[in-house]
Design an enzyme around this catalytic site. Structure first.
Site, PDB file in Angstrom:
ATOM      1  CB  SER A 146     124.418 -36.836  21.289  1.00 22.96           C
ATOM      2  OG  SER A 146     123.356 -37.627  20.665  1.00 22.96           O
TER       3      SER A 146
ATOM      4  CG  ASP B  93     118.202 -39.829  25.744  1.00 26.54           C
ATOM      5  OD1 ASP B  93     117.546 -39.851  24.530  1.00 26.54           O
ATOM      6  OD2 ASP B  93     119.349 -39.636  25.966  1.00 26.54           O
TER       7      ASP B  93
ATOM      8  CG  HIS C  14     119.500 -36.857  23.609  1.00 33.67           C
ATOM      9  ND1 HIS C  14     120.159 -37.971  23.810  1.00 33.67           N
ATOM     10  CD2 HIS C  14     120.045 -36.090  22.512  1.00 33.67           C
ATOM     11  CE1 HIS C  14     121.255 -38.056  23.055  1.00 33.67           C
ATOM     12  NE2 HIS C  14     121.012 -36.957  22.118  1.00 33.67           N
TER      13      HIS C  14
END
Length: 615
Positions: free
Chosen positions: A197, A303, A334
């Site tokens: 991320s 995602d 994610h």
């Protein structure tokens, strides 16, 4: 990054416990090819744990030097023998606010401020194998001073300065404000950055500077352009605001006096969707020509937090510049690879770092470039990626039923149009629930039933010519697989995985830092339709993303925009469909309800296909 998702931790890895050895012979073995790679011969319990505060060269708004805290754990034996080691580095804003891993691990310290817990498995697994692990607090977070600027110069320089310090090009100190120097005499200068991320995003950004010594990066579910995290071709995504994200991660003490940075953040990311110089400064794929490091990408094709266009455009730009690449694509949202393919991930990552940081010729650079999860827990390898060498242009033809058309090679009749009325309360679920029924908020075009499998692999796009009854309009394009199948439940709370009560241990543990992490398994769901790619736009940006224009009602405008990067097989017996709608509820924002008319003669979709649609 949307707080509700990005605070979900980076998932830890499954590792086998080993006993560290401290002899000179064992020390040499750790960096020698043996049984395929570096061996766990160093003592984790006796590893050196320390912090260096690295001068970034930046000043905060009050003119104070910005130092970032780099918490270090490294094997003690090599330094005592006059030997140096490579570094695995994770630079993050999350070490005190939100945590990393499935158990939301935070950094912890003893009463003297010495680091105790290093979140994630990297230290437990790799330190015994002869690596240093360095976890960096981005400026303005945890123990670093300065200001959070959400992917900008402060963020990137925070991490780049530590790479420079590890190579003897920057100054470090033993405290946040003192003058006693800290040197990285134990470092051989070879650095690999990793992270999920925002962490992986920083790895992308640092690689795009071309900094010497950064040999490889492993960006997991990472951003390549912050505009494409918050905006989509002029439309605002439902991801909050950059200024709001900054307040979530910053160290309130460090951030005192950073109001000017916050003001610049808000001004540079206007809600009208315009692409500004602020966004351009945070576009890393535009600087892919600078990248010298190899890149191992991991991303979930479902995602909906860091949209897949982020890895797609990064991947393409890297390839155009000859960068050594590898990619894993899962069916998850994610999620870190540790949670969906644990054993294979740690083995591959180990060999990847051994090759690029220790110079071990283990063949990882000659293995298939891509590994794609075709169905839950079923993976296939490809020698290159994407599989489609180019996109196939598909046409949209009307049928006898308004709102339902044909997708394929048949050209539309002259003057053919289809219309829908934007309903901001509906989105892709509503649009695809009953694909053979008329729905006023979208138009749907489907192929005939496939007689053989059809693979969609890569990044598509759509060219739409449309007019609006109002002076504005949102556009959504959704590519759908119509047919029953079992997929990972990426819309569930685990985004395709279930966290179990059992734990597995990889590496060595010490007091305050366990090598044992919770296991995970696939969470699946049966569906009758599956959205495989999406794209959104504000028609008012038809001429340029730099400026939003008011539309003239009834006048047709043409706009081309990308669809999300994907890899999916539409099975024989299924149909491929394209939905065109307005505001996609839950994905983009909008509150107007224009009547939008699509000119089918000037609207096409470009899909990266392997195989052909039926005539």
């Amino acid at each position: 990054m949307k707080v509700s998702h990005l605070t979900r931790p980076l998932i830890a890895l499954l590792v086998v416990a080993f006993t560290g050895l401290g002899t000179a012979g064992a020390a040499l073995a750790a960096q020698s090819p043996h049984d395929g790679g570096s061996q766990p011969v160093y003592s984790y319990a006796n590893a050196v744990r320390e912090t260096a505060w690295v001068d970034t060269g930046l000043k905060d708004p009050q003119g104070r030097a910005v130092r970032v805290a780099a918490d270090i754990i490294r094997p003690a034996e090599p330094a005592s023998q006059g030997r140096t080691v490579p570094t695995i580095m994770d630079a993050s804003p999350y070490y005190s606010c939100c945590g990393r891993g499935n158990e939301s691990q935070l950094k912890t310290y003893d009463s003297a401020g010495k680091p105790v817990q290093f979140p994630l498995y990297y230290d437990n697994y790799f330190v015994p194998r002869g690596y240093a692990v360095v976890l960096v607090d981005l400026a303005g977070t945890n123990r670093s001073n300065g200001c959070v600027d959400v992917g900008g110069p402060s963020d990137i320089t925070s991490a780049k300065a530590v790479v420079d310090w590890l190579n003897g090009r920057a100054t470090g100190y033993t405290s946040a404000t003192g003058s006693t120097r800290a040197t990285a005499s134990w470092s051989n200068g070879s650095v690999g950055m990793i992270g999920k991320s925002w962490d992986g995003t920083i790895a992308n950004g640092v690689a795009a500077t071309g900094v010497a010594g950064l040999k490889t990066i492993v960006p997991i579910s990472a951003i390549s352009s912050w505009y494409d995290y918050y905006r989509a071709n002029g439309a605002s995504l439902t991801a909050g605001t950059p200024a709001g994200l900054a307040t979530y991660v910053w160290n309130s003490g460090a951030q005192s006096g950073c109001s000017s940075v916050q003001s610049a953040t808000s001004a540079g990311s206007p809600s009208n969707g315009n692409y500004t110089s602020w966004w351009a400064q945070r576009n890393y794929y535009a600087n892919a020509a600078n990248v010298k490091a190899s890149v191992f990408v991991a991303h979930g094709v479902n995602d909906l937090n860091v949209k897949t266009i982020n890895f797609g455009q990064w991947w393409d730009a890297l390839g155009a510049n000859g960068v050594q690449r590898k990619i894993w694509l899962s069916q998850t949202g994610h999620v870190d690879p540790f949670d969906y393919r644990r054993t294979d991930w740690v083995d591959t990552l180990h060999r990847w770092f051994d090759h690029y940081l220790m110079g071990i010729d283990n063949g990882v650079d000659r293995e298939p470039v891509a590994s794609v999860e075709r169905t839950p827990d079923h993976w296939v390898d490809d020698p290159s990626w994407p599989a489609a060498p180019s996109a196939t242009t598909l046409k949209l033809a009307a049928t006898g039923t308004n709102g339902l058309g044909r997708l394929g090679s048949t050209a539309p009749a002259p003057g053919a149009t289809e219309s829908f009325t934007d309903n901001p309360g509906q989105g892709e679920r509503d649009w695809t629930a009953n694909p053979d029924s008329v729905l006023g908020s979208r138009v749907l075009f489907s192929s005939g039933t496939l007689t053989s499998d059809l693979r969609v692999s890569g990044t598509g796009s759509i060219t739409v010519t449309a007019s609006s009854s109002l002076n504005n309009a949102r556009l959504s394009a959704v590519l759908v697989d119509l047919g029953p199948e079992t997929i990972r439940n990426f819309e569930g709370s685990g985004e395709g995985i279930t966290t179990l009560d059992t734990k597995s241990c990889w590496g060595d543990s010490a007091a305050g830092d366990s090598a044992c992490f919770k296991d995970a398994a696939a969470d699946t769901v049966d569906v009758d339709s599956y959205v495989i790619s999406r794209g959104w736009a504000d028609l008012g940006h038809y001429a340029s993303l730099n400026s939003q224009q008011q539309l003239t009602p009834g006048k047709a405008y043409t706009m081309t925009f990308k669809l999300a990067t994907t890899d999916h097989v539409v099975s024989a017996g299924h149909r491929l469909a394209l939905v065109i709608g307005g505001t996609d509820n839950g994905q983009i924002t909008g509150n107007s309800r224009p009547r939008v008319t699509v000119d089918l003669t000037r609207t096409t979709v470009q899909v990266p296909l392997v195989g052909t649609l039926p005539k």
